[in-house]
Write a protein that holds these residues in place. Structure first.
Motif, short mmCIF file in Angstrom:
data_model
loop_
_atom_site.label_atom_id
_atom_site.label_comp_id
_atom_site.label_asym_id
_atom_site.label_seq_id
_atom_site.Cartn_x
_atom_site.Cartn_y
_atom_site.Cartn_z
N ARG A 91 -16.86 -74.02 58.75
CA ARG A 91 -17.83 -73.54 57.76
C ARG A 91 -17.32 -72.25 57.14
N SER A 92 -17.45 -72.14 55.83
CA SER A 92 -17.07 -70.91 55.15
C SER A 92 -18.27 -69.98 55.08
N ASN A 93 -17.99 -68.70 54.91
CA ASN A 93 -19.03 -67.70 54.77
C ASN A 93 -18.81 -67.03 53.43
N SER A 94 -19.54 -67.49 52.41
CA SER A 94 -19.35 -66.96 51.06
C SER A 94 -19.81 -65.50 50.97
N HIS A 95 -20.79 -65.13 51.76
CA HIS A 95 -21.28 -63.75 51.76
C HIS A 95 -20.18 -62.78 52.18
N LEU A 96 -19.39 -63.16 53.18
CA LEU A 96 -18.30 -62.30 53.66
C LEU A 96 -16.95 -62.68 53.06
N GLY A 97 -16.92 -63.74 52.24
CA GLY A 97 -15.67 -64.17 51.63
C GLY A 97 -14.69 -64.76 52.63
N ILE A 98 -15.20 -65.45 53.65
CA ILE A 98 -14.35 -66.03 54.69
C ILE A 98 -14.31 -67.54 54.51
N PRO A 99 -13.12 -68.09 54.24
CA PRO A 99 -13.01 -69.54 54.09
C PRO A 99 -12.98 -70.25 55.44
N ALA A 100 -13.43 -71.49 55.47
CA ALA A 100 -13.30 -72.32 56.67
C ALA A 100 -11.83 -72.65 56.87
N THR A 101 -11.37 -72.63 58.12
CA THR A 101 -9.96 -72.92 58.38
C THR A 101 -9.77 -74.24 59.13
N GLY A 102 -10.81 -74.77 59.75
CA GLY A 102 -10.68 -75.98 60.53
C GLY A 102 -10.06 -75.77 61.90
N GLU A 103 -9.79 -74.53 62.27
CA GLU A 103 -9.16 -74.21 63.55
C GLU A 103 -10.20 -74.15 64.67
N ASP A 125 -25.39 -58.46 71.98
CA ASP A 125 -24.25 -59.33 72.20
C ASP A 125 -22.96 -58.56 71.94
N TYR A 126 -22.04 -58.64 72.91
CA TYR A 126 -20.74 -57.99 72.83
C TYR A 126 -19.69 -59.09 72.85
N TRP A 127 -18.86 -59.16 71.82
CA TRP A 127 -17.81 -60.16 71.77
C TRP A 127 -16.67 -59.67 70.89
N ASN A 128 -15.53 -60.37 70.94
CA ASN A 128 -14.31 -59.94 70.31
C ASN A 128 -14.13 -60.62 68.95
N LEU A 129 -14.54 -59.95 67.89
CA LEU A 129 -14.41 -60.49 66.54
C LEU A 129 -12.94 -60.67 66.16
N ALA A 130 -12.09 -59.71 66.52
CA ALA A 130 -10.67 -59.81 66.19
C ALA A 130 -10.06 -61.06 66.83
N GLY A 131 -10.42 -61.34 68.08
CA GLY A 131 -9.92 -62.54 68.75
C GLY A 131 -10.32 -63.81 68.01
N LEU A 132 -11.57 -63.86 67.57
CA LEU A 132 -12.03 -65.02 66.81
C LEU A 132 -11.24 -65.16 65.51
N LEU A 133 -11.05 -64.06 64.80
CA LEU A 133 -10.32 -64.09 63.53
C LEU A 133 -8.87 -64.51 63.72
N MET A 134 -8.24 -64.06 64.82
CA MET A 134 -6.85 -64.45 65.08
C MET A 134 -6.77 -65.94 65.41
N GLN A 135 -7.70 -66.45 66.23
CA GLN A 135 -7.67 -67.86 66.61
C GLN A 135 -7.90 -68.79 65.42
N THR A 136 -8.67 -68.32 64.45
CA THR A 136 -8.98 -69.17 63.30
C THR A 136 -8.01 -68.97 62.15
N GLY A 137 -6.99 -68.12 62.36
CA GLY A 137 -5.97 -67.91 61.35
C GLY A 137 -6.38 -66.95 60.25
#
Length: 143
Positions: A91-103, A125-137
């Motif tokens: 799913r893409s997030n148009s509000h944040l300008g993040i495209p879906a990657t399918g990863e 909630d505490y979680w690693n946003l950078a980790g998510l962004l790296m995994q999804t490319g």
């Protein structure tokens, strides 16, 4: 991740999240619930705002996300539990300008909160946003 049987309310909470049933999740919360998402830096006050946040996970992140529950700790009205959020970033997030990657992704996190009279009143909630962004490319791997 967890060999113990979680408290029934925690199991119900995670099951509702995994059904993507935002109404069932907020029904477990007080009307004046305060939810903090530390990765995004957002404070969401009240059931309506929290329901919109939960709904946005399916529309802006992943159609197949699920939580796997880890260790649960309760002390009086306070609680915490570990989890792993996994799914496909379809799913893409148009509000944040993040495209879906399918990863595929797996993102560990922890929730800390307070329940009063059987309803969740505070939730962080505490979680690693950078980790998510790296995994999804969406962010380069370090080095």
């Amino acid at each position: 991740m967890n060999e113990q049987t979680p408290p029934s309310w925690v199991a119900s909470y995670v099951e509702a999240c995994n059904r993507h049933d935002s109404q069932a999740v907020v029904d477990m919360m007080s009307e004046d619930i305060q939810v903090v998402d530390t990765a995004f830096g957002g404070l969401f006050g009240g059931r309506k705002a929290v329901k919109a946040l939960i709904d946005s996970m399916e529309t802006n992140l992943s159609s197949d996300y699920v939580f796997t529950l880890g260790k649960v700790v309760e002390s009086g009205d306070s609680y915490s539990f570990e989890w792993v959020l996994s799914g496909t970033h379809d799913r893409s997030n148009s509000h944040l300008g993040i495209p879906a990657t399918g990863e595929k992704f797996e993102c560990p996190g922890v929730t800390v909160g307070v329940r009063t009279n059987g309803l969740i009143t505070e939730n962080r909630d505490y979680w690693n946003l950078a980790g998510l962004l790296m995994q999804t490319g969406l962010m380069p791997l370090p080095g």
